[in-house]
Design an enzyme around this catalytic site. Structure first.
Site, mmCIF file in Angstrom:
data_model
loop_
_atom_site.group_PDB
_atom_site.id
_atom_site.type_symbol
_atom_site.label_atom_id
_atom_site.label_comp_id
_atom_site.label_asym_id
_atom_site.label_seq_id
_atom_site.Cartn_x
_atom_site.Cartn_y
_atom_site.Cartn_z
ATOM 1 C CG HIS A 1 -55.135 0.475 19.865
ATOM 2 N ND1 HIS A 1 -55.502 -0.778 20.285
ATOM 3 C CD2 HIS A 1 -53.848 0.367 19.474
ATOM 4 C CE1 HIS A 1 -54.483 -1.600 20.157
ATOM 5 N NE2 HIS A 1 -53.461 -0.938 19.661
ATOM 6 C CG ASP B 1 -58.482 -2.094 21.025
ATOM 7 O OD1 ASP B 1 -58.639 -1.127 20.269
ATOM 8 O OD2 ASP B 1 -57.360 -2.551 21.334
ATOM 9 C CB SER C 1 -52.225 -3.181 17.691
ATOM 10 O OG SER C 1 -51.964 -3.139 19.050
#
Length: 388
Positions: free
Chosen positions: A124, A154, A237
């Site tokens: 993402h 992910d 992230s």
């Protein structure tokens, strides 16, 4: 499972106009735009289906139910973070992306696996990106290309161009952490361009969560995660979760939102490396996409189009991106694509699946029903799309 989970990449709006049809997720109906003019998630095969939420164009910082953020949100209070030390920063990089089809930018983090520039990050973080720049703690910047992605895990793998002699991260070699172990999350917190460290402890293992669709990222159900009580925020992230030895035990991927107490989640590094190994070996699968997908350049509506005889089977076009194969073919909002290479497509999912079988440079023949009810057909050459 914590409520209100958000993926940890940050994003800054650059003014993608509402109704432009340049989104990357399903729009509520033909011709409509998503809230704040932003979008969620890249569909396979180069369709641009339009999403909900505030997403990449909103500029709403962390602590809400959104990806974006460039400052601490009042709902989270003061973050318990410090500037990462040189040891903590070793092998961790800043990832900046341009989402050209949405006129937006985003930021996240990554972990360097090899000295010649193989970088591990979250899917993402790079999803929907048309340009990716990776910057080391010493300030060296590199253009990055996507080697492959796995949205279901992910995970994404990048290759930095013309990189050599990079400091690599030290990966854990003695098993997963235990509940109660001290850990530190290191990443590009809130897209600030400086690596920050958030200390905490492991509070649970083998956790399952469902993230919300935000920014250009669709929500995903993830399992087997490490849960921590560190102040993980947007931009972290893809960054490193370090143990007390300074070894990477996880890749930060999500955090809870909407409360003062932040709960973070990380993919165990062994699980992320298993996916990365498949990608680097060139093993595509139902979930792994190698390189960049073929791209048509249409935004798909979730509500079917209606012709003279009522609902028309096929994929209804909500918008078309200028300069793409779809625009060149003459497709416009309200048209319904009914076949690819003579094979009927029943809906947007079928169109995406058909196009996903192709590579950039492939020629396909599209058949569609126009808004006036006539049938049109054209051959188009698919181009390289944004990261899947």
């Amino acid at each position: 499972m914590a409520a209100g989970l958000v993926l940890g990449g940050s994003a800054v709006a650059l003014g993608w106009p509402e109704g432009s049809g340049a989104g990357l997720t399903s729009s509520p109906e033909a011709g409509s735009s998503t809230s704040e003019g932003s979008t969620s998630g890249t569909a396979p095969g180069g369709t641009l289906p339009g999403g909900g939420g505030l997403g990449s164009g909103s500029g709403v910082p962390g602590g809400s139910t959104t990806l974006p953020g460039t400052g601490a949100d009042s709902s989270t209070g003061t973050l318990d973070t410090t500037t990462a030390t040189a040891d903590q920063s070793a092998g961790v990089v800043l990832v900046s992306t341009v989402l050209g089809y949405q006129s937006a930018e985003a930021a996240g983090s990554g972990v360097v696996l090899t000295s010649d520039g193989i970088v591990l990050t979250n899917n993402h973080v790079v999803e929907g990106a048309t340009e990716i720049t990776v910057t080391t703690p010493s300030g060296e910047s590199y253009t990055a290309e996507v080697v492959g992605t796995d949205a279901s895990a992910d995970v994404a793998v990048l290759q930095l161009q013309d990189a050599s002699g990079l400091t690599t991260a030290t990966l854990d070699d003695d098993g997963d952490p235990a509940v109660g172990d001290a850990v530190t999350a290191v990443g590009n917190a809130e897209g600030g361009g400086v690596l920050m460290a958030a200390s905490g402890t492991v509070t649970a293992l083998d956790e399952s969560i469902t993230t919300q669709a935000e920014g250009v990222s669709q929500g995903e159900s993830l399992s087997g995660l490490i849960e921590v009580d560190a102040d993980v925020v947007s931009g972290d992230s893809g960054g490193a979760l370090l143990d007390d030895e300074g070894e990477v035990v996880g890749i930060t991927t999500a955090a809870s939102s909407g409360s003062a107490d932040i709960t973070g989640y990380a993919i165990p590094v062994g699980d992320a490396l298993d996916v990365a190994t498949q990608i680097l070996s060139g093993q595509d699968s139902d979930s792994i996409v190698l390189g960049y997908p073929a791209f048509l350049g249409v935004q798909l509506a979730t509500t079917p189009g209606r012709g003279a005889a009522g609902t028309t089977a096929g994929a209804t076009v909500a918008g078309v991106v200028d300069g793409t194969p779809a625009a060149g073919a003459g497709l416009v909002a309200g048209d319904t694509i009914t076949a690819v290479d003579g094979v009927a497509v029943a809906d947007g999912d079928a169109l995406s699946a058909a196009l996903a079988e192709h590579d950039p440079g492939d020629e396909v023949t599209l058949t569609w029903t126009t808004t006036s009810g006539t049938t049109a057909q054209a051959a188009v050459t698919l181009v390289e799309g944004p990261a899947a």
